[in-house]
Design an enzyme around this catalytic site. Structure first.
Site, short mmCIF file in Angstrom:
data_model
loop_
_atom_site.label_atom_id
_atom_site.label_comp_id
_atom_site.label_asym_id
_atom_site.label_seq_id
_atom_site.Cartn_x
_atom_site.Cartn_y
_atom_site.Cartn_z
N GLY A 119 0.83 -1.20 0.00
CA GLY A 119 0.00 0.00 0.00
C GLY A 119 0.86 1.24 0.00
N THR A 122 4.21 1.66 4.82
CA THR A 122 4.36 2.24 6.15
C THR A 122 4.37 1.21 7.27
OG1 THR A 122 1.98 2.57 6.41
CG2 THR A 122 3.24 4.37 5.39
N ARG A 200 -6.34 -3.69 10.25
CA ARG A 200 -7.27 -3.23 11.30
C ARG A 200 -6.75 -1.96 11.98
NH1 ARG A 200 -10.97 -7.79 12.35
NH2 ARG A 200 -12.05 -6.37 13.74
N SER A 201 -6.53 -0.95 11.17
CA SER A 201 -5.95 0.30 11.63
C SER A 201 -6.89 1.10 12.52
CB SER A 201 -5.58 1.14 10.40
OG SER A 201 -5.20 2.44 10.74
N ILE A 256 -7.19 -6.53 -1.49
CA ILE A 256 -8.36 -5.66 -1.51
C ILE A 256 -8.19 -4.68 -2.66
CG2 ILE A 256 -9.70 -3.97 -0.20
CD1 ILE A 256 -8.28 -5.25 2.34
N ARG A 390 12.06 10.61 13.87
CA ARG A 390 13.03 9.51 13.85
C ARG A 390 14.29 9.92 13.10
NH1 ARG A 390 11.49 3.45 11.94
NH2 ARG A 390 10.60 3.33 14.04
N TYR A 451 0.22 2.96 24.43
CA TYR A 451 1.21 3.19 23.37
C TYR A 451 2.51 3.68 24.00
CZ TYR A 451 2.66 4.53 18.61
OH TYR A 451 3.30 4.63 17.39
#
Length: 559
Positions: A119, A122, A200-201, A256, A390, A451
């Protein structure tokens, strides 16, 4: 131009200010950057393609293959920076229609070639890499040309997109018609709709718009045995929901090609607001109360004390922040203990105002100090910049990575403490220092995601730096398993988390998943090694499913 060895556009750069560098050095020690490989030397390491009978849509160009060899995990980052990206895909292609995808899968099956769907590149969990165990040729199918808004049913508020559409392009096409999807993961700049569904973002404003599974209404997936079509029926009781088969499938069942998603009229008003709490427990209890009372704000985030203080330093502006700290101290919020929460208000002006008022009322009940929208505006301005940090850290000799989970409210604080302690213990065992902090980013009535970010010095060379990361990854993953959390709330499984999945799904659950893959992909050509590990790895990972009881107790006792 997009970077070949890191995140995003190479024109974007956010330097590390002197206060931030001094702060990091005080926490993890002096740092020295590792040398980066140049593009030409990396390109020379791309081997000849193993494909003898290429399809007309394929490119075997070395640069195309290099730019599709890695994702954005820290392991990928180190491979790109060292210039050791292999193994490489043998070819890359860019289909423009569902028919193209169907033909490519048929050709791959006939030629015994494996396929990796791509995609936005990422992935931070190893979804798009070719594994060293792959003996057959590998083709990466880049969906980036299938990005158009094909239909917008305004009566039903359903939009149909090509699955390769990236976040900014998707929102721009909807905005022109007065709508939004409202899905804003941190990777939004580059990640795609198909990738969101396949992993499943969860977006930053999931509290209002829902996770991708609430948005995904139907669509099409091309598989090695045919086309799976899912109608966009609002709700049904007709057996199992085929959407759930596609969600989280990570390219193992098929690709998809079209996605039908539930969209929302563009909001009249949107704003973000900051609230400080004297300590973690008061902030935690407030977010739990707001979530369980279902106050209709659009976003809830809570940073723990270490993240709060770290971000205030890393953001710069020491004089302005000094004034804020003095004010907060007078109100009972002391540095090293206070926590900052971010609250989003979205909708009509009256709706957003009412929702925010209700949320602030709850915050005050738990000792929160509302400081208004200025901090929220700063967060909004930089909400998608974090991946670029980063680069800033790396250039100064620091490596940064994250991991995340989701647990019920009764287990949130203990799990957070256990996860952070596991990273600190791993650092101590290696004789290095680490800076670690955490926030709650997605709140539910039942619980919350957790997180965690950690920063450490790079080692004297790339192999030792990679080993440090592997040790941190193992320690954090085992801590999550021991605490009963999901191995991934929003980043998917890929390769990096595959060995820990049996602990969550159980032996029967893994068998069901494997059987689905074998049914849809009998030739075993789809994204090998991702999500469901190969049999040998999965057998080894059963030890994770029932971690030694003594070790579980040791992990839990660190909280």
């Amino acid at each position: 131009m997009r970077r070949w060895n890191g995140w995003g556009d190479d024109a974007n750069n956010f330097p590390l200010n002197k206060h931030a560098r001094k702060f990091l050095e005080s926490r993890v020690g002096k740092a020295k950057a590792l040398p980066d490989a140049d593009f030409k030397s990396a390109l020379k390491k791309v081997p000849e393609s193993r494909i003898d009978n290429p399809h007309p849509l394929l490119s075997t160009d070395a640069e195309d293959r290099l730019r599709h060899a890695r994702g954005q995990s820290l392991e990928d980052w180190l491979a790109m920076r060292e210039g050791e990206l292999g193994p490489f895909p043998d070819a890359v292609c860019w289909p423009e229609t569902s028919e193209d995808v169907k033909q490519l899968l048929a050709w791959a099956g006939e030629q015994n070639i494996k396929v990796i769907p791509y995609g936005g590149g990422t992935s931070v969990a190893g979804h798009i890499i070719a594994t060293s165990s792959d003996k057959r040729p590998i083709v990466t199918i880049d969906m980036g040309r299938m990005r158009q808004l094909e239909d917008l049913d305004t009566a039903s508020q359903i939009a149909t997109f090509g699955a390769g559409v990236a976040g900014p392009d998707l929102e721009a096409q909807l905005k022109a018609r007065g709508y939004t999807l409202g899905h804003y993961p941190q990777s939004w700049e580059l990640s795609t709709l198909g990738g969101w569904i396949a992993t499943r973002s969860s977006g930053q404003q999931s509290y209002r718009y829902g996770r991708i599974e609430q948005m995904f209404a139907g669509g099409e997936m091309e598989t090695p045995i045919g086309t799976l079509e899912i109608p966009e029926i609002p709700a049904n009781s007709a057996g199992q929901d085929m959407r759930e088969l596609v969600l989280g499938s990570e390219g193992r069942l098929g690709i998809i090609t079209k996605a039908k998603v539930r969209v929302t009229p563009k909001a009249e008003h949107e704003s973000f607001h900051g609230v400080f709490f004297p300590n973690w427990q008061q902030g935690h209890d407030c977010l739990q109360a707001i979530g369980q009372e279902k106050i209709p704000v659009s976003m809830l985030r809570l940073s723990n004390p270490e993240e709060t203080s770290s971000h205030m330093v890393l953001a710069g502006h020491p004089y302005l922040l000094g004034g804020l700290k003095r004010y907060l101290k007078l109100r009972g919020c002391h540095e090293g203990q206070m926590c900052v929460a971010m609250i989003g208000a979205t909708g009509s002006k009256s709706f957003a105002k009412t929702a925010l008022k209700q949320a602030i009322k709850q915050c005050k009940r738990f000792g929160g100090i509302y400081i208004g929208a200025p901090l929220g505006k700063k967060w909004e301005h930089s909400r998608f910049r974090s991946p670029y940090v980063r680069h800033t850290m790396w250039d100064a000799g620091f490596a940064v990575d994250t991991f995340e989970t989701c647990v019920k409210w009764s287990n949130v604080s203990k799990t957070m403490q256990t996860m952070e302690q596991a990273v600190k213990d791993a650092a101590q065992e290696m004789g290095v220092k680490v800076q670690v902090f955490t926030h709650l980013s997605h709140v539910y009535a039942q619980g919350s995601s957790i997180y965690t970010t950690y920063i450490f010095n790079v080692a004297k060379d790339y192999p030792e730096t990679l080993q440090r990361w592997k040790n941190f990854k193992k320690a954090s993953s085992e801590a999550i398993v021991a605490c009963g959390g999901t191995i991934s709330h929003q980043h998917g499984v890929g390769v990096d988390h595959a060995s820990y999945l049996p602990a969550e799904k159980g032996e029967l659950g893994m068998k069901v998943m494997r059987n689905n893959i074998q049914l849809m992909d009998p030739g075993g050509i789809m994204n090998p090694g991702k999500l469901v590990a190969d049999i040998e790895t999965e057998v080894d990972s059963l030890a994770v499913q029932s971690l030694d009881k003594k070790k579980q107790q040791q992990i839990k006792q660190t909280a």
